[in-house]
Design an enzyme around this catalytic site. Sequence first.
Site, PDB file in Angstrom:
ATOM      1  N   ARG A  10      -4.381  -5.902   1.597  1.00  0.00           N
ATOM      2  CA  ARG A  10      -5.269  -5.278   0.610  1.00  0.00           C
ATOM      3  C   ARG A  10      -4.747  -5.514  -0.823  1.00  0.00           C
ATOM      4  O   ARG A  10      -5.294  -6.291  -1.578  1.00  0.00           O
ATOM      5  CB  ARG A  10      -5.407  -3.771   0.917  1.00  0.00           C
ATOM      6  CG  ARG A  10      -6.573  -3.094   0.227  1.00  0.00           C
ATOM      7  CD  ARG A  10      -6.348  -2.733  -1.219  1.00  0.00           C
ATOM      8  NE  ARG A  10      -5.221  -1.832  -1.407  1.00  0.00           N
ATOM      9  CZ  ARG A  10      -4.720  -1.518  -2.601  1.00  0.00           C
ATOM     10  NH1 ARG A  10      -5.231  -2.037  -3.698  1.00  0.00           N
ATOM     11  NH2 ARG A  10      -3.684  -0.713  -2.699  1.00  0.00           N
ATOM     12  N   ASP A  11      -3.646  -4.880  -1.173  1.00  0.00           N
ATOM     13  CA  ASP A  11      -3.141  -4.930  -2.551  1.00  0.00           C
ATOM     14  C   ASP A  11      -2.683  -6.339  -2.930  1.00  0.00           C
ATOM     15  O   ASP A  11      -2.797  -6.752  -4.083  1.00  0.00           O
ATOM     16  CB  ASP A  11      -1.982  -3.933  -2.684  1.00  0.00           C
ATOM     17  CG  ASP A  11      -1.556  -3.706  -4.122  1.00  0.00           C
ATOM     18  OD1 ASP A  11      -2.170  -4.280  -5.026  1.00  0.00           O
ATOM     19  OD2 ASP A  11      -0.585  -2.949  -4.337  1.00  0.00           O
ATOM     20  N   HIS A 204       5.341   3.627  -4.428  1.00  0.00           N
ATOM     21  CA  HIS A 204       4.676   2.317  -4.514  1.00  0.00           C
ATOM     22  C   HIS A 204       5.116   1.702  -5.845  1.00  0.00           C
ATOM     23  O   HIS A 204       4.506   1.934  -6.882  1.00  0.00           O
ATOM     24  CB  HIS A 204       3.157   2.513  -4.462  1.00  0.00           C
ATOM     25  CG  HIS A 204       2.377   1.237  -4.554  1.00  0.00           C
ATOM     26  ND1 HIS A 204       1.753   0.670  -3.460  1.00  0.00           N
ATOM     27  CD2 HIS A 204       2.114   0.411  -5.594  1.00  0.00           C
ATOM     28  CE1 HIS A 204       1.133  -0.446  -3.837  1.00  0.00           C
ATOM     29  NE2 HIS A 204       1.337  -0.627  -5.135  1.00  0.00           N
ATOM     30  N   HIS A 206       6.364  -1.429  -8.487  1.00  0.00           N
ATOM     31  CA  HIS A 206       6.156  -2.833  -8.838  1.00  0.00           C
ATOM     32  C   HIS A 206       7.439  -3.379  -9.456  1.00  0.00           C
ATOM     33  O   HIS A 206       8.157  -2.658 -10.140  1.00  0.00           O
ATOM     34  CB  HIS A 206       4.988  -2.968  -9.817  1.00  0.00           C
ATOM     35  CG  HIS A 206       3.653  -2.829  -9.157  1.00  0.00           C
ATOM     36  ND1 HIS A 206       2.468  -3.095  -9.781  1.00  0.00           N
ATOM     37  CD2 HIS A 206       3.314  -2.444  -7.902  1.00  0.00           C
ATOM     38  CE1 HIS A 206       1.453  -2.899  -8.950  1.00  0.00           C
ATOM     39  NE2 HIS A 206       1.942  -2.491  -7.802  1.00  0.00           N
ATOM     40  N   CYS A 237       0.324  -8.463 -10.228  1.00  0.00           N
ATOM     41  CA  CYS A 237       0.171  -9.114 -11.539  1.00  0.00           C
ATOM     42  C   CYS A 237      -0.434 -10.496 -11.356  1.00  0.00           C
ATOM     43  O   CYS A 237       0.284 -11.486 -11.244  1.00  0.00           O
ATOM     44  CB  CYS A 237       1.503  -9.211 -12.250  1.00  0.00           C
ATOM     45  SG  CYS A 237       1.334  -9.788 -13.946  1.00  0.00           S
ATOM     46  N   ASN A 246       4.114  -6.473  -6.591  1.00  0.00           N
ATOM     47  CA  ASN A 246       4.589  -5.372  -5.763  1.00  0.00           C
ATOM     48  C   ASN A 246       6.044  -5.602  -5.353  1.00  0.00           C
ATOM     49  O   ASN A 246       6.512  -6.741  -5.292  1.00  0.00           O
ATOM     50  CB  ASN A 246       3.752  -5.293  -4.477  1.00  0.00           C
ATOM     51  CG  ASN A 246       2.355  -4.784  -4.726  1.00  0.00           C
ATOM     52  OD1 ASN A 246       2.167  -3.696  -5.258  1.00  0.00           O
ATOM     53  ND2 ASN A 246       1.360  -5.579  -4.355  1.00  0.00           N
TER      54      ASN A 246
END
Length: 314
Positions: A10-11, A204, A206, A237, A246
Amino acid sequence: MIRVYEVTPRDGLQNEAVVVPTEAKVALVNRLVAAGYTDIEVTSFVRPSWIPQLADGPDVLRQLPRAPEGVRYWALIPNRRGLERALDTGVEHIATFMSASETHNRKNLNRTRRESLSNLEAVIGEAVAEGLTVRAYLSTVFGCPYEGTVDPAATVELAATLRSMGATEIALGDTTGMGNPAQVQRIVAMMTEAGIPVSELALHMHDTRGTALANYLAGYQAGIRVFDGSTAGVGGCPYAPGAAGNAASEDLIHMFEAMGITTNVDLDAAAETGVYLARVLGRELAGRYHRYHLGAASRKADKAARAARKAATA
Ligand code: MG
């Protein structure tokens, strides 16, 4: 023992220029399961016109084999409409999202935080009534690209509200990689003081500025046991080539396992998933362990080639 919440399908994929075919997404999730991940965010039900990369969410969920015992597939849900579509696929675990800072929430979701809360009250209420598990993301907890500093007291209040609505995991998001370990310690302490158990928190982070693992270690020391990661660090990004996104799943698995803290994920299998992903995406990926793994593989191949040449000339 920690739990790695894998966000790649997903992300990670939502930030890619290419649209990955449904079969490759299903294959990716199968590899993640085989590597030992137990929590995988497999797609989102955000309007397809907003995120065409994940327009096939219902197909992904339908084509996936039934989750093995102890494995949970999660879907990201923006609103009631998204929840209805997800329920049709039989999803059992959902993640909602909003921002800790007002400006990011308005720019990203086109709503005030108050409007987001009333939307999420309906979404989470219905999800809980349907027997689903709900994780709630709070973005920009450690800094906002528009406002800069974000008031941690406001974040704690939002977390408490989402929890009272029925969310059982609050994922604190460092959307732009502005967080630092002292901040992580402070915010976890404030959450605990407000009666939010650390067992219901996830991080979560980054790695935009190289602080993701340091923040995870601080989180671990503060009692957090759920950490989000993406394979080879994809996502986060999209427009800066080579930039870290991530936190990379392999990096955090390697760090914790090296410390004697088990993840139940096989590091080699996780690293091979990164090799597969780079092939699917057709580009080099930024994850540090991923790059080390590729380097080790090519050194091994070089050594084998040298040995073969030597044997041929002997
Ligand atoms: Mg992310």
